[in-house]
Design an enzyme around this catalytic site. Sequence first.
Site, PDB file in Angstrom:
ATOM      1  N   GLU A   1      24.194  -9.925  27.994  1.00  0.00           N
ATOM      2  CA  GLU A   1      24.405 -10.386  29.363  1.00  0.00           C
ATOM      3  C   GLU A   1      23.805  -9.419  30.382  1.00  0.00           C
ATOM      4  O   GLU A   1      24.078  -8.208  30.339  1.00  0.00           O
ATOM      5  CB  GLU A   1      25.893 -10.574  29.649  1.00  0.00           C
ATOM      6  CG  GLU A   1      26.175 -11.143  31.032  1.00  0.00           C
ATOM      7  CD  GLU A   1      27.640 -11.483  31.247  1.00  0.00           C
ATOM      8  OE1 GLU A   1      28.077 -11.461  32.405  1.00  0.00           O
ATOM      9  OE2 GLU A   1      28.341 -11.778  30.265  1.00  0.00           O
TER      10      GLU A   1
ATOM     11  N   LYS B   1      37.718 -11.238  31.036  1.00  0.00           N
ATOM     12  CA  LYS B   1      36.409 -11.389  30.395  1.00  0.00           C
ATOM     13  C   LYS B   1      35.512 -10.232  30.806  1.00  0.00           C
ATOM     14  O   LYS B   1      34.744  -9.701  29.988  1.00  0.00           O
ATOM     15  CB  LYS B   1      35.802 -12.735  30.777  1.00  0.00           C
ATOM     16  CG  LYS B   1      34.511 -13.070  30.024  1.00  0.00           C
ATOM     17  CD  LYS B   1      33.263 -12.681  30.780  1.00  0.00           C
ATOM     18  CE  LYS B   1      31.993 -13.118  30.041  1.00  0.00           C
ATOM     19  NZ  LYS B   1      30.764 -12.651  30.689  1.00  0.00           N
TER      20      LYS B   1
ATOM     21  N   ASP C   1      35.392  -4.943  14.782  1.00  0.00           N
ATOM     22  CA  ASP C   1      35.631  -6.384  14.839  1.00  0.00           C
ATOM     23  C   ASP C   1      36.006  -6.801  16.264  1.00  0.00           C
ATOM     24  O   ASP C   1      37.176  -6.736  16.654  1.00  0.00           O
ATOM     25  CB  ASP C   1      36.754  -6.750  13.852  1.00  0.00           C
ATOM     26  CG  ASP C   1      36.966  -8.251  13.714  1.00  0.00           C
ATOM     27  OD1 ASP C   1      36.450  -9.008  14.556  1.00  0.00           O
ATOM     28  OD2 ASP C   1      37.654  -8.653  12.762  1.00  0.00           O
TER      29      ASP C   1
ATOM     30  N   HIS D   1      23.722  -9.220  39.835  1.00  0.00           N
ATOM     31  CA  HIS D   1      23.517  -9.966  38.591  1.00  0.00           C
ATOM     32  C   HIS D   1      22.153 -10.653  38.597  1.00  0.00           C
ATOM     33  O   HIS D   1      21.412 -10.589  37.603  1.00  0.00           O
ATOM     34  CB  HIS D   1      24.625 -11.006  38.419  1.00  0.00           C
ATOM     35  CG  HIS D   1      24.487 -11.818  37.170  1.00  0.00           C
ATOM     36  ND1 HIS D   1      24.849 -11.325  35.930  1.00  0.00           N
ATOM     37  CD2 HIS D   1      24.017 -13.069  36.962  1.00  0.00           C
ATOM     38  CE1 HIS D   1      24.611 -12.245  35.021  1.00  0.00           C
ATOM     39  NE2 HIS D   1      24.107 -13.313  35.610  1.00  0.00           N
TER      40      HIS D   1
END
Length: 442
Positions: free
Chosen positions: A86, A281, A297, A394
């Site tokens: 991302e 998130k 993991d 972004h």
Amino acid sequence: MGSKTISGFSKLNKVGKIKWIAETFFKDPEAVIKELKSYWYANEEKQRVLDGFSENTLSNFPMPFGVAPNFMINGKAFTIPMVIEESSVVAAAASAAKYWMTRGGFKTEVLGTTKIGQLHFKWFGDFSKLTSLTSAFRVYLEKHTDDLVVNMRNRGGGLTNLYFKDFDDQIPGVRQLILEFETCDSMGANFINTVLERSSDILYNFILDQESFLPHEKDYDKIMAILSNYTPECLVRASVSCPVSELGNFGPITGEKLAEKFKDAVDIARIDPYRACTHNKGIYNGIDAVVLATGNDFRAIESCGHTYACRDGQYRSLSFCEIKDGVFNFWMDIPMAVGTVGGLTNLHPIAKRSLEMLGNPGSEELMQIIAATGLAQNFAAVKSLVTTGIQKGHMKMHLMNILNHLNANEQEMNLAIKHFEKNRISFSEVRTYLESKRVNLV
């Protein structure tokens, strides 16, 4: 194209699997075969190791491996390895790290390292009678699992506690045996599951041996035995703090205003699940990237964190903000079951390098490094939201993705980067700009 179903696919060798996939699903199978093979390691031994991680392996799936420098954690400098696709995540983490480096850095501490395994079984006996035998059963269990636990115990770990839970009022006859473990620098999943699976027979034999149980109380049926990825007592805290007067100005926004807006944003994520989901998130943008880079993991760690976020019955922000006596405080407590030995941490070639870059930390130090990265990512995201907005930074990072998508050459990229330093970035505007330049460059 042939049939899209196949019998015996797993028995084909790697080339055979690729050939069937390419010929069945693609219009240009030769090009697909060539492309998939192009991502194989030239070193056959390295490729064999990666192929062994999973089943039906065709190729490797490249992901960007980047670093975020200038993290000061408990007075120690780190450069953090991060694997993520991302745009702006690594840049945001690095920006937050540099910002806090001159304001005391990140403070972290491990609050607990307990991991949990569950044996679920069906038993219709007197539950109070069973729980009264907990201490006796622990002695019996430790005796019959000693060969499994001895190496872990010699490293300072092993079984630390056990107890029974009763779910009979919700599912008739269902009970649980909970085992708590310390697994040292290992994540411990295989160790815990091995002990749990043997524990089923041990519990059954223990029940059979008890003269106080009536004949019907000796009927026992194992349902399943497996560790829980919810580890609320394997917990790490990360925090940053400085006087509000030292936060600095962000254009027209003063440090005092930033602190106020920042706290409001975090408080909103505490009460609104829709905002909390995106807020958390962002935390896991940082956490997952380091977890992947170190061969741990990320699915288990993220599942655990989201469960922890709704431990009081509502999904909430994992981070907190407080302004007290003129001091800005931002922190989070987050469950984090990771390992630095065993599993992919020792097998994946880049995971080994990631851990070496971090100074070969033990599991507790790695917990703290990962938590600090998650907090840094959260700080950067919230700061952007309440100041410039998230899209400016972004989309600036996303510009290169757009240019690559539009097959821009090096000259076109350089022109576009300069042009969009002062212009709004969107896919359509980048495309229009490129089309105009391509006409002029002809």
